[in-house]
Write a protein that holds these residues in place. Structure first.
Motif, PDB file in Angstrom:
ATOM      1  N   ASP A   1       0.859  -1.176   0.000  1.00  0.00           N
ATOM      2  CA  ASP A   1       0.000   0.000   0.000  1.00  0.00           C
ATOM      3  C   ASP A   1       0.900   1.233   0.000  1.00  0.00           C
ATOM      4  O   ASP A   1       1.585   1.515   0.997  1.00  0.00           O
ATOM      5  CB  ASP A   1      -0.901  -0.004   1.232  1.00  0.00           C
ATOM      6  CG  ASP A   1      -1.844   1.193   1.277  1.00  0.00           C
ATOM      7  OD1 ASP A   1      -1.807   2.017   0.344  1.00  0.00           O
ATOM      8  OD2 ASP A   1      -2.602   1.306   2.266  1.00  0.00           O
TER       9      ASP A   1
ATOM     10  N   LEU B   1       3.422   0.499   2.965  1.00  0.00           N
ATOM     11  CA  LEU B   1       3.175  -0.624   3.874  1.00  0.00           C
ATOM     12  C   LEU B   1       3.223  -1.910   3.068  1.00  0.00           C
ATOM     13  O   LEU B   1       2.543  -2.035   2.040  1.00  0.00           O
ATOM     14  CB  LEU B   1       1.815  -0.467   4.550  1.00  0.00           C
ATOM     15  CG  LEU B   1       1.516  -1.404   5.724  1.00  0.00           C
ATOM     16  CD1 LEU B   1       2.390  -1.062   6.920  1.00  0.00           C
ATOM     17  CD2 LEU B   1       0.042  -1.303   6.121  1.00  0.00           C
ATOM     18  N   ALA B   2       4.057  -2.864   3.504  1.00  0.00           N
ATOM     19  CA  ALA B   2       4.225  -4.131   2.785  1.00  0.00           C
ATOM     20  C   ALA B   2       3.888  -5.285   3.716  1.00  0.00           C
ATOM     21  O   ALA B   2       4.235  -5.267   4.901  1.00  0.00           O
ATOM     22  CB  ALA B   2       5.650  -4.275   2.264  1.00  0.00           C
ATOM     23  N   THR B   3       3.211  -6.289   3.173  1.00  0.00           N
ATOM     24  CA  THR B   3       2.852  -7.477   3.947  1.00  0.00           C
ATOM     25  C   THR B   3       3.343  -8.722   3.227  1.00  0.00           C
ATOM     26  O   THR B   3       3.041  -8.937   2.052  1.00  0.00           O
ATOM     27  CB  THR B   3       1.326  -7.577   4.137  1.00  0.00           C
ATOM     28  OG1 THR B   3       0.870  -6.442   4.872  1.00  0.00           O
ATOM     29  CG2 THR B   3       0.965  -8.852   4.908  1.00  0.00           C
ATOM     30  N   SER B   4       4.141  -9.523   3.923  1.00  0.00           N
ATOM     31  CA  SER B   4       4.537 -10.849   3.432  1.00  0.00           C
ATOM     32  C   SER B   4       4.296 -11.814   4.578  1.00  0.00           C
ATOM     33  O   SER B   4       3.147 -12.042   4.948  1.00  0.00           O
ATOM     34  CB  SER B   4       5.993 -10.838   2.954  1.00  0.00           C
ATOM     35  OG  SER B   4       6.851 -10.329   3.952  1.00  0.00           O
TER      36      SER B   4
ATOM     37  N   TRP C   1       5.101 -11.004   7.489  1.00  0.00           N
ATOM     38  CA  TRP C   1       4.737 -10.043   8.531  1.00  0.00           C
ATOM     39  C   TRP C   1       4.544  -8.688   7.861  1.00  0.00           C
ATOM     40  O   TRP C   1       4.888  -8.499   6.694  1.00  0.00           O
ATOM     41  CB  TRP C   1       5.788  -9.991   9.641  1.00  0.00           C
ATOM     42  CG  TRP C   1       7.064  -9.312   9.258  1.00  0.00           C
ATOM     43  CD1 TRP C   1       7.994  -9.754   8.352  1.00  0.00           C
ATOM     44  CD2 TRP C   1       7.535  -8.056   9.732  1.00  0.00           C
ATOM     45  NE1 TRP C   1       9.011  -8.852   8.244  1.00  0.00           N
ATOM     46  CE2 TRP C   1       8.769  -7.799   9.085  1.00  0.00           C
ATOM     47  CE3 TRP C   1       7.050  -7.122  10.654  1.00  0.00           C
ATOM     48  CZ2 TRP C   1       9.510  -6.653   9.319  1.00  0.00           C
ATOM     49  CZ3 TRP C   1       7.799  -5.972  10.892  1.00  0.00           C
ATOM     50  CH2 TRP C   1       9.004  -5.753  10.231  1.00  0.00           C
ATOM     51  N   THR C   2       3.983  -7.722   8.585  1.00  0.00           N
ATOM     52  CA  THR C   2       3.662  -6.414   8.021  1.00  0.00           C
ATOM     53  C   THR C   2       4.597  -5.357   8.584  1.00  0.00           C
ATOM     54  O   THR C   2       4.811  -5.282   9.797  1.00  0.00           O
ATOM     55  CB  THR C   2       2.201  -6.044   8.336  1.00  0.00           C
ATOM     56  OG1 THR C   2       1.335  -7.015   7.750  1.00  0.00           O
ATOM     57  CG2 THR C   2       1.862  -4.671   7.761  1.00  0.00           C
ATOM     58  N   ARG C   3       5.150  -4.526   7.681  1.00  0.00           N
ATOM     59  CA  ARG C   3       6.044  -3.464   8.121  1.00  0.00           C
ATOM     60  C   ARG C   3       5.875  -2.243   7.224  1.00  0.00           C
ATOM     61  O   ARG C   3       5.518  -2.360   6.050  1.00  0.00           O
ATOM     62  CB  ARG C   3       7.505  -3.903   8.125  1.00  0.00           C
ATOM     63  CG  ARG C   3       8.134  -4.134   6.763  1.00  0.00           C
ATOM     64  CD  ARG C   3       7.851  -5.503   6.272  1.00  0.00           C
ATOM     65  NE  ARG C   3       8.680  -5.937   5.156  1.00  0.00           N
ATOM     66  CZ  ARG C   3       8.368  -6.967   4.394  1.00  0.00           C
ATOM     67  NH1 ARG C   3       7.252  -7.658   4.600  1.00  0.00           N
ATOM     68  NH2 ARG C   3       9.154  -7.328   3.418  1.00  0.00           N
TER      69      ARG C   3
ATOM     70  N   GLU D   1      12.986  -0.044   7.406  1.00  0.00           N
ATOM     71  CA  GLU D   1      11.754  -0.722   7.823  1.00  0.00           C
ATOM     72  C   GLU D   1      11.421  -0.366   9.265  1.00  0.00           C
ATOM     73  O   GLU D   1      12.322  -0.146  10.085  1.00  0.00           O
ATOM     74  CB  GLU D   1      11.917  -2.243   7.739  1.00  0.00           C
ATOM     75  CG  GLU D   1      12.136  -2.800   6.357  1.00  0.00           C
ATOM     76  CD  GLU D   1      12.175  -4.321   6.357  1.00  0.00           C
ATOM     77  OE1 GLU D   1      11.968  -4.898   5.280  1.00  0.00           O
ATOM     78  OE2 GLU D   1      12.409  -4.924   7.431  1.00  0.00           O
TER      79      GLU D   1
ATOM     80  N   GLY E   1       4.888  -2.541  11.567  1.00  0.00           N
ATOM     81  CA  GLY E   1       3.580  -2.194  11.029  1.00  0.00           C
ATOM     82  C   GLY E   1       2.538  -1.943  12.098  1.00  0.00           C
ATOM     83  O   GLY E   1       1.407  -1.548  11.771  1.00  0.00           O
ATOM     84  N   ASP E   2       2.875  -2.143  13.370  1.00  0.00           N
ATOM     85  CA  ASP E   2       1.931  -1.916  14.452  1.00  0.00           C
ATOM     86  C   ASP E   2       1.943  -0.475  14.952  1.00  0.00           C
ATOM     87  O   ASP E   2       1.115  -0.101  15.790  1.00  0.00           O
ATOM     88  CB  ASP E   2       2.231  -2.852  15.629  1.00  0.00           C
ATOM     89  CG  ASP E   2       1.991  -4.318  15.281  1.00  0.00           C
ATOM     90  OD1 ASP E   2       1.233  -4.572  14.324  1.00  0.00           O
ATOM     91  OD2 ASP E   2       2.563  -5.187  15.956  1.00  0.00           O
TER      92      ASP E   2
END
Length: 314
Positions: free
Chosen positions: A38, A218-221, A223-225, A247, A250-251
């Motif tokens: 995103d 925002l990237a998700t694999s 985990w999200t970061r 990085e 993502g929280d």
């Protein structure tokens, strides 16, 4: 038939020493992102442009965490009545360096010796260079064994990272993962093998001036970061010269990550290495390069460790 394009062909040489590989894969060969991305979290994609930091550099301790590993020997383990299995004898080390004002001090270094291989068949190998302790992995193929060494190094780095959590800025050499419990830690990625962004927004990377960053994405694999690109000084010659990717968890709230990204952009350029001093300039920051040398020294002489290992298994 199309007309020939006039003018000289532009050629640029990568600043990194060729023996160190390259800081970036050729862009057309970069793997696509391993998951959804995103690019609208800080600004809409249509408004992507280089961003200069809006805050001052970190005014407290800046700590860097890094680790090194070395394969000391390949072992063949044959338990009574069973088939022969492969294992790796490896040394790993991790540490932190604290930069506070003009001074830099290595604060913590820890070395471990390991025998990595299948469960239930590994002995402890006692040598004059220290004990090599058994650590199990699910198979004895080369990739699994090396991944097992890397996993133990990551665990060691994470433990030291948590001890350094009181820093004003905390930089981890390499990508983060979901196991990092320190929210304000920043992963620092020097090499690029994945194209996270579509061409329309990726062009912003080429437009960055030293000390500028891209907007967040925002990237998700697994985990999200949050992530962003930053250009360091002293990188010249091609659009990705001096580019690093950072990085963060993502929280975190977006506003907190924006502040963190600006602080990183304002702080890291002063640590950028120069080509006449480092073969991986400018991405290999001076504190990280110095810590790597210290950790490698702590591993001991490789020839001595190999002789000790041979004597220990004899």
């Amino acid at each position: 038939m199309s007309a020939a394009v006039e003018g000289p062909v532009q050629v640029a040489i990568d600043g990194w020493d060729p023996s160190m590989g390259s800081a970036t894969s050729a862009l057309e060969r970069m793997a696509t992102s391993p998951g959804p991305v995103d690019a609208n979290v800080e600004v809409p994609e249509a408004e992507w442009a280089p961003r200069s930091p809006t805050c001052a550099p970190a005014n407290g301790p800046v700590r860097f965490v890094d680790g090194v590993r070395r394969i000391e020997g390949h072992l063949w383990v044959t338990p009574p009545g069973e088939r022969t299995r492969q294992a790796l004898a490896a040394s790993i080390a991790a540490g932190t360096v604290c930069c506070d004002g003009p001074s830099a001090e290595v604060e913590a270094c820890e070395v471990q010796r390991l025998v990595v291989g299948p469960a239930g068949v590994l002995p402890t190998v006692t040598t004059t260079a220290g004990e090599f302790l058994p650590r199990a992995v699910a198979d004895d193929d080369a990739d699994t064994l090396r991944a097992g060494v890397q996993e133990r190094l990551r665990r060691l780095e994470r433990r030291l990272l948590e001890r350094a959590a009181d820093s004003d800025l905390l930089i981890v050499d390499g990508p983060l993962d979901g196991s990092v419990a320190v929210d304000h830690a920043v992963g620092y990625v020097k090499t690029h093998h994945v194209a996270y962004l579509e061409d329309a927004v990726a062009r912003t990377v080429a437009d960055l001036a030293p000390g500028q960053r891209t907007p967040l994405f925002l990237a998700t694999s697994s985990w999200t970061r949050f992530s962003w690109y930053l250009r360091l000084p002293y990188g010249t010659g091609h659009p990705w010269a001096g580019i690093v990717r950072c990085e963060a968890s993502g929280d975190l709230p977006v506003a907190d990550v924006v502040t963190l990204a600006d602080r990183v952009a304002a702080t890291l350029p002063r640590f950028a290495s120069q080509p006449h001093k480092d073969r991986r300039a400018p991405q290999n920051l001076y504190p990280i390069g110095g810590l790597e040398k210290q950790l490698t020294h702590r591993l001991g002489d490789a020839a001595h460790v190999l002789r000790a290992l041979r004597a220990g298994v004899a």
